[in-house]
Design an enzyme around this catalytic site. Sequence first.
Site, mmCIF file in Angstrom:
data_model
loop_
_atom_site.group_PDB
_atom_site.id
_atom_site.type_symbol
_atom_site.label_atom_id
_atom_site.label_comp_id
_atom_site.label_asym_id
_atom_site.label_seq_id
_atom_site.Cartn_x
_atom_site.Cartn_y
_atom_site.Cartn_z
ATOM 1 N N VAL A 12 24.598 -27.894 -24.672
ATOM 2 C CA VAL A 12 24.100 -28.962 -23.789
ATOM 3 C C VAL A 12 24.081 -30.354 -24.407
ATOM 4 C CG1 VAL A 12 22.775 -27.703 -22.069
ATOM 5 C CG2 VAL A 12 21.743 -28.130 -24.290
ATOM 6 N N VAL A 74 25.287 -29.056 -33.634
ATOM 7 C CA VAL A 74 25.119 -27.599 -33.543
ATOM 8 C C VAL A 74 23.676 -27.216 -33.860
ATOM 9 C CG1 VAL A 74 27.531 -27.198 -34.183
ATOM 10 C CG2 VAL A 74 25.764 -27.153 -35.961
ATOM 11 N N ALA A 76 20.442 -26.422 -35.584
ATOM 12 C CA ALA A 76 19.975 -26.950 -36.871
ATOM 13 C C ALA A 76 19.811 -25.816 -37.882
ATOM 14 C CB ALA A 76 18.655 -27.684 -36.672
ATOM 15 N N SER A 128 16.807 -38.678 -29.572
ATOM 16 C CA SER A 128 15.738 -38.217 -28.699
ATOM 17 C C SER A 128 16.061 -38.523 -27.251
ATOM 18 C CB SER A 128 14.409 -38.883 -29.048
ATOM 19 O OG SER A 128 13.421 -38.455 -28.127
ATOM 20 N N GLY A 130 16.441 -35.595 -25.044
ATOM 21 C CA GLY A 130 16.876 -34.344 -24.443
ATOM 22 C C GLY A 130 18.259 -34.461 -23.827
ATOM 23 N N LYS A 182 12.608 -39.420 -36.698
ATOM 24 C CA LYS A 182 12.681 -38.564 -35.511
ATOM 25 C C LYS A 182 11.581 -37.496 -35.568
ATOM 26 C CE LYS A 182 13.824 -36.399 -31.821
ATOM 27 N NZ LYS A 182 14.484 -35.136 -31.769
ATOM 28 N N HIS A 185 8.375 -39.130 -34.693
ATOM 29 C CA HIS A 185 8.448 -39.350 -33.241
ATOM 30 C C HIS A 185 7.988 -38.086 -32.512
ATOM 31 C CE1 HIS A 185 10.585 -38.497 -29.493
ATOM 32 N NE2 HIS A 185 10.565 -39.778 -29.225
ATOM 33 N N ASN A 186 8.500 -36.953 -32.931
ATOM 34 C CA ASN A 186 8.118 -35.697 -32.277
ATOM 35 C C ASN A 186 6.652 -35.363 -32.514
ATOM 36 O OD1 ASN A 186 10.891 -35.636 -31.800
ATOM 37 N ND2 ASN A 186 11.001 -33.432 -32.021
ATOM 38 N N GLU A 189 4.745 -37.343 -30.235
ATOM 39 C CA GLU A 189 4.927 -36.726 -28.909
ATOM 40 C C GLU A 189 3.925 -35.568 -28.708
ATOM 41 O OE1 GLU A 189 9.133 -35.746 -28.120
ATOM 42 O OE2 GLU A 189 8.446 -33.778 -27.477
ATOM 43 N N TYR A 190 3.725 -34.767 -29.746
ATOM 44 C CA TYR A 190 2.736 -33.682 -29.671
ATOM 45 C C TYR A 190 1.347 -34.267 -29.370
ATOM 46 C CZ TYR A 190 5.460 -29.769 -31.785
ATOM 47 O OH TYR A 190 6.334 -28.752 -32.066
ATOM 48 N N ARG A 287 -2.072 -26.313 -30.020
ATOM 49 C CA ARG A 287 -1.043 -25.399 -29.509
ATOM 50 C C ARG A 287 -1.208 -24.027 -30.150
ATOM 51 N NH1 ARG A 287 4.835 -28.387 -28.641
ATOM 52 N NH2 ARG A 287 4.042 -30.353 -27.822
ATOM 53 N N ARG A 446 -17.695 -32.794 -57.404
ATOM 54 C CA ARG A 446 -16.505 -32.475 -58.195
ATOM 55 C C ARG A 446 -16.776 -32.671 -59.684
ATOM 56 N NH1 ARG A 446 -12.388 -35.653 -57.750
ATOM 57 N NH2 ARG A 446 -10.749 -34.113 -58.086
HETATM 58 P P1 NDP Z 1 21.971 -25.190 -29.765
HETATM 59 O O1 NDP Z 1 20.936 -25.635 -30.721
HETATM 60 O O2 NDP Z 1 21.641 -24.122 -28.800
HETATM 61 O O3 NDP Z 1 23.264 -24.763 -30.604
HETATM 62 C C1 NDP Z 1 24.389 -24.242 -29.974
HETATM 63 C C2 NDP Z 1 25.640 -24.829 -30.566
HETATM 64 O O4 NDP Z 1 25.693 -24.569 -31.988
HETATM 65 C C3 NDP Z 1 26.888 -24.218 -29.960
HETATM 66 O O5 NDP Z 1 27.849 -25.223 -29.849
HETATM 67 C C4 NDP Z 1 27.249 -23.187 -31.000
HETATM 68 O O6 NDP Z 1 28.609 -22.817 -30.971
HETATM 69 C C5 NDP Z 1 26.925 -23.918 -32.264
HETATM 70 N N1 NDP Z 1 26.777 -23.042 -33.413
HETATM 71 C C6 NDP Z 1 25.772 -22.158 -33.647
HETATM 72 N N2 NDP Z 1 25.972 -21.543 -34.832
HETATM 73 C C7 NDP Z 1 27.111 -22.042 -35.348
HETATM 74 C C8 NDP Z 1 27.822 -21.805 -36.543
HETATM 75 N N3 NDP Z 1 27.379 -20.945 -37.467
HETATM 76 N N4 NDP Z 1 28.954 -22.495 -36.747
HETATM 77 C C9 NDP Z 1 29.403 -23.383 -35.841
HETATM 78 N N5 NDP Z 1 28.768 -23.654 -34.688
HETATM 79 C C10 NDP Z 1 27.635 -22.985 -34.451
HETATM 80 O O7 NDP Z 1 22.556 -26.457 -28.956
HETATM 81 P P2 NDP Z 1 21.802 -27.696 -28.294
HETATM 82 O O8 NDP Z 1 22.865 -28.474 -27.625
HETATM 83 O O9 NDP Z 1 20.612 -27.270 -27.541
HETATM 84 O O10 NDP Z 1 21.267 -28.501 -29.544
HETATM 85 C C11 NDP Z 1 22.136 -29.057 -30.524
HETATM 86 C C12 NDP Z 1 21.309 -29.747 -31.583
HETATM 87 O O11 NDP Z 1 20.563 -30.764 -30.970
HETATM 88 C C13 NDP Z 1 20.288 -28.866 -32.286
HETATM 89 O O12 NDP Z 1 20.177 -29.266 -33.627
HETATM 90 C C14 NDP Z 1 19.003 -29.135 -31.574
HETATM 91 O O13 NDP Z 1 17.863 -28.947 -32.374
HETATM 92 C C15 NDP Z 1 19.178 -30.558 -31.180
HETATM 93 N N6 NDP Z 1 18.496 -30.826 -29.926
HETATM 94 C C16 NDP Z 1 18.022 -32.027 -29.733
HETATM 95 C C17 NDP Z 1 17.390 -32.332 -28.579
HETATM 96 C C18 NDP Z 1 16.930 -33.654 -28.436
HETATM 97 O O14 NDP Z 1 16.245 -34.000 -27.473
HETATM 98 N N7 NDP Z 1 17.289 -34.504 -29.350
HETATM 99 C C19 NDP Z 1 17.170 -31.401 -27.486
HETATM 100 C C20 NDP Z 1 17.755 -30.199 -27.750
HETATM 101 C C21 NDP Z 1 18.379 -29.933 -28.938
HETATM 102 P P3 NDP Z 1 29.084 -21.567 -30.058
HETATM 103 O O15 NDP Z 1 29.244 -22.131 -28.669
HETATM 104 O O16 NDP Z 1 30.380 -21.176 -30.656
HETATM 105 O O17 NDP Z 1 28.034 -20.517 -30.139
#
Ligand code: NDP
Length: 477
Positions: A12, A74, A76, A128, A130, A182, A185-186, A189-190, A287, A446
């Site tokens: 996404v 990808v 994290a 940030s 989403g 960042k 920031h989060n 946000e909490y 939480r 102390r």
């Molecule tokens: P995901 O965190 O669900 O990660 C999925 C992606 O990672 C897919 O493209 C997947 O490839 C790839 N991937 C997973 N493992 C590997 C690997 N070992 N080698 C290569 N590729 C890999 O995707 P999101 O889009 O939700 O989030 C992406 C990043 O953005 C994350 O770090 C997340 O924390 C951050 N994030 C940030 C947000 C924000 O508001 N800033 C909101 C949501 C996420 P494949 O399709 O082949 O499985």
Amino acid sequence: ARAQIGVTGLAVMGRNLARNFARHGYTVAVHNRSYAKTESLIADHGTDGDFIPSESMKDFVASLAQPRKVVIMVKAGGPTDAVIQELIPLLDEGDIVIDAGNAHFPDTRRREAELKEHGLHFVGTGVSGGEEGALNGPSIMPGGSKESYEWLGPILEDISAKVDGVPCCTYVGSDGAGHFVKMVHNGIEYADMQLIAEAYDLLKQGLGASAKEIGEIFAEWNKGDLESFLIEITADVLQHVDAETGSAFVDIILDRAEQKGTGRWTVQNALDLGVPITGIAEATFARALSGSVPQRTAANGVLEAHAGTWEVTDREAFIEDVRLALYASKVVAYSQGFDQIAAASEEFGWDIDRGAMARIWRGGCIIRARFLNRITEAYERDANLPLLLADEYFVSAVGHGVSAWRRIVAQAALNGVPTPAFASSLSYYDGVRADRLPANLIQAQRDFFGAHTYQRTDKAGVFHTEWSLDRSESTES
Ligand code: NDP
């Protein structure tokens, strides 16, 4: 090789970021571990702009103009490292690798150091907002070398959110600074979310108001100082009706808050730096408490309350009290978060401009709010402001609400309503402004049990009392 920027990782976030680049007229190289995601991006959104899809990482890299700019989006952690290792041998000196995922800043520092050895720039970037932000304009917090920002900055500023024509993106500082900011920031946000939740609970318990009525109150608040994305969506959520049961949507949601961990990282780091971020910490623990099912089950109906019942005689005055208490607590949470940024900036040599951080959070991100303008102005008045709360604007804005804040926290305690973030923020306020704190007694204790020494108010030096002997006092040089 003609792509101006590349994105690998097309779930996404990456998909939307790639579309955002394309919509701004950039030629975007796109790649994903499994090719299906790349194909679906082209099939569904190929008309957004100029994409160059590649099935292999090698072709992806080859499609990029030099110096190459590769955005990794990808999962994290391990996956980010795996992608970096795959990229290193394919890249050339001076290329720029951008990690736009939610990395923990120590990982970013480690990766930056490693890539530097290969002559590569590594830019850990907070993003940030989403999914929607990634597509329509996020708040972007890039770290890494200043040199890389000269190449990258204009592109990132171009696709970022804009407020009054000003991009919500600026260079934050070297190595992990972007991901650090960042993270805070989060954390903020909490705190913001917990404070809003407490205000909701107070209105519910104090007024016996329905979710819909409380939603209307939040909608009204959104027209004033509290105007923000989170208040706006709260008003919306509270007024939403569950289609299946016809009851207020919030009333059918299980009261257990989850987290992905950035709040926890923020609190852990604050402990390391010794910065009291009580608002964020209480929000994170709240939480955790909500999810402590065995403990809640053991306590519910067993622990005695001896609490009063809330009798609000003046509805409007009560609502205004809650609003003022919310605003004051929010200022405390932000003040603490900015203290943490200042401390880390000092610790890691980042030279972070706190006013600029407030400025790039005004749009695109989850904590975007009108009130951030006041923070930017405060740091414009004094870039080295030691305490945001002590800026002249906040002194009077919070001062105006202090009596209301005390009434709310006191009544909540008397009536058995938990307000961890409201109450701890008020405690912090009273603590930080106190003439004298009881830490004198802590120091004496102390010294008593551990000979940890103490300082005196009447003369300079470090002292120790022989507690178990004749109680004579000695001076350490
Ligand atoms: P995901 O965190 O669900 O990660 C999925 C992606 O990672 C897919 O493209 C997947 O490839 C790839 N991937 C997973 N493992 C590997 C690997 N070992 N080698 C290569 N590729 C890999 O995707 P999101 O889009 O939700 O989030 C992406 C990043 O953005 C994350 O770090 C997340 O924390 C951050 N994030 C940030 C947000 C924000 O508001 N800033 C909101 C949501 C996420 P494949 O399709 O082949 O499985």
